[in-house]
Scaffold this active site. Structure first.
Site, PDB file in Angstrom:
ATOM      1  CB  CYS A  36      -0.915   0.037   1.223  1.00 20.20           C
ATOM      2  SG  CYS A  36      -0.801  -1.429   2.230  1.00 20.20           S
ATOM      3  CG  HIS A 159      13.797 -10.630  10.518  1.00 24.08           C
ATOM      4  ND1 HIS A 159      14.887 -10.895   9.726  1.00 24.08           N
ATOM      5  CD2 HIS A 159      12.710 -10.909   9.761  1.00 24.08           C
ATOM      6  CE1 HIS A 159      14.470 -11.306   8.537  1.00 24.08           C
ATOM      7  NE2 HIS A 159      13.146 -11.335   8.529  1.00 24.08           N
ATOM      8  CD  GLU A 160       8.744 -10.704  11.058  1.00 28.88           C
ATOM      9  OE1 GLU A 160       8.129 -10.012  10.212  1.00 28.88           O
ATOM     10  OE2 GLU A 160       9.274 -11.791  10.771  1.00 28.88           O
ATOM     11  CG  HIS A 163      10.355  -7.733   7.065  1.00 30.88           C
ATOM     12  ND1 HIS A 163      11.110  -7.645   5.907  1.00 30.88           N
ATOM     13  CD2 HIS A 163      10.495  -9.009   7.499  1.00 30.88           C
ATOM     14  CE1 HIS A 163      11.681  -8.819   5.673  1.00 30.88           C
ATOM     15  NE2 HIS A 163      11.343  -9.667   6.627  1.00 30.88           N
ATOM     16  CG  HIS A 169      14.542 -11.289   3.733  1.00 34.75           C
ATOM     17  ND1 HIS A 169      13.751 -12.323   3.333  1.00 34.75           N
ATOM     18  CD2 HIS A 169      14.140 -10.964   4.987  1.00 34.75           C
ATOM     19  CE1 HIS A 169      12.888 -12.611   4.292  1.00 34.75           C
ATOM     20  NE2 HIS A 169      13.103 -11.793   5.311  1.00 34.75           N
TER      21      HIS A 169
END
Ligand code: TQI
Ligand code: ZN
Ligand code: ZN
Length: 407
Positions: A36, A159-160, A163, A169
């Site tokens: 989005c 890590h998330e 994102h 990655h």
């Protein structure tokens, strides 16, 4: 000519997936990730990023395996990793709506990315955007923990959140965005040089940069490469550097870099020396402490103090250790001295330390590492190594330290 396969490979590379050119379930999942680009985000190359520097988050429910306070703490620390190096701030909301909604979900949870129960997929995050954009879902059926016994929530959250900030990655094995789960001890966690570069490229540097520069992941073919420690493990040679290691096995062609913690969770980074004893225990030395590991598990009662080997108080750390299995003895190196330890008697031999130059003619000190391999001793010092013939007692060859790493 761009075939469908090429396009797929390009996409797989973009998502950090194996570049097979096949339409795998993972690739399909990656393609379906929502993109989005509405009011509170803007495009940034191929990705989107938040416009706002203040991003609120809210934890809407908790994991059954952790106390709420532990979850809050792990989440707060994971955000701090990213706010420490950027101008981003992540205030927590306990009631109102937030930019980033964090929740623990089970199986089908109304976003087409069904969780798969214990194991497999652990979590997912939506890239920056309104509504579900930036939200992070953790699979509630994982055994989330604060340590290494289950899945470490802090490690996955870092890590998330990467994102959720729009990071993809990374191919850097030291990166928090490298697509492999790795346990990291909270106080030892570090973003890699590439993580800091990537997130700062999107969101700018932090105003106060008191932090030391982020660590670059070592390159095995760098001619300047030196090692912290080298040891043999059955038929393998293992080379240690910072948080990483390389394993050189006669039957494997590829020598890949891995994090030390991916094999031995208890072992710290930046070790000084390591060796495998005749009882199949591996000893790792760092500073005045040493750790013992058997079959990947740390033994109880460790770390212990190196004075247990018989070192006097003045020895605060060792540089290198050489285990000579056939002779049931071990040689420790400190500065320009060496110490002989009798593995049978479990004590330091009389008359030591002695100058290393007397016992091992032609070897440069201080040493970084030493290892016995196929009839020779290899001494590592800086970017060089010395191949030493223990029968004729002299150095027969000088080589680059990384000559085993297939460059
Ligand atoms: N979740 C995947 C991940 O966060 C979800 C995902 C993101 C994904 N992009 C993708 C899946 C592209 C397929 C294709 O990467 S996960 C790690 C890893 C996961 C994985 O649960 O598999 C971490 C969660 F791979 F880095 F270890 C956290 Cl740290
Ligand atoms: Zn979800
Ligand atoms: Zn990921």
């Amino acid at each position: 000519m761009d075939t469908f396969r090429d396009k797929l490979k390009e996409m797989q590379q973009f998502f950090g997936l194996e570049e097979s050119g096949e339409l795998t379930p993972c690739t399909l999942a990656a393609m379906k990730r929502p993109r989005c680009g509405l009011s509170d985000v803007e495009t940034f190359g191929e990705t989107v990023k938040w416009k706002n520097k203040n991003l609120s988050y809210r934890i809407t429910n908790y994991s059954p395996t952790m106390r709420p306070s532990q979850v809050k703490d792990a989440i707060r620390r994971a955000w701090k990793v990213w706010s420490d190096v950027t101008r981003l701030r992540f205030p927590r909301r306990s009631r109102s709506k937030a930019d980033i909604m964090i929740s623990f979900r089970i199986r089908d949870h109304e976003d087409e990315f069904t969780f798969d129960g214990k194991g497999g997929i652990l979590a997912h995050a939506f890239q920056p955007g309104t509504g579900i954009g930036g939200d992070v879902h953790f699979d509630s059926e994982e055994s989330w923990t604060v340590n290494s016994t289950g899945i470490n929530l802090f490690a996955v959250a870092v890590h998330e959140f990467g994102h959720a900030l729009g990071l993809q990655h990374s191919r850097d094995p030291g990166s928090a965005m490298y697509p492999a789960y790795n346990f990291v001890r909270l106080n030892e966690f570090e973003l890699s040089y590439n993580d800091v570069r990537d997130v700062q490229e999107m969101y700018g540097e932090s105003e106060i940069s008191v932090k030391r520069p982020p660590p670059k992941t070592p390159e095995k073919c760098d001619p300047e490469l030196s090692f912290d420690a080298v040891m043999t493990l059955q038929q393998e040679l293992i080379f240690f550097k910072d948080r990483f290691m390389w394993r050189s096995h006669p039957n494997f062609h590829q020598i890949g870099i891995t994090l030390i913690t991916s094999l031995w969770k208890a072992v710290p980074s930046h070790i000084n020396a390591a060796y495998e004893t005749s009882e199949n225990t591996i000893l790792f030395f760092k500073g005045s402490q040493y750790w013992a590991v058997q079959q990947l598990e740390a033994l109880h009662g460790f770390p212990k103090d190196i004075s247990e080997f018989g070192f006097p108080q003045r020895v605060k750390a060792i540089d290198a250790v050489l285990h000579l299995q056939a002779e049931r003895r071990t040689v420790f190196f400190t500065g320009n001295e060496c110490w002989r330890y009798d593995e049978e008697q479990k004590q330091m031999a009389a008359g030591y330390p002695k100058p290393t130059a007397h016992e091992w003619a032609g070897v440069k000190t201080p040493l970084d590492a030493a290892v016995f391999h196929e009839g020779f001793v290899y001494f590592f010092s800086g970017h060089l190594q010395y191949k030493y013939d223990p029968i004729h007692k002299h150095v027969v060859q000088t080589m680059y330290a990384n000559k085993w790493l297939q460059c």
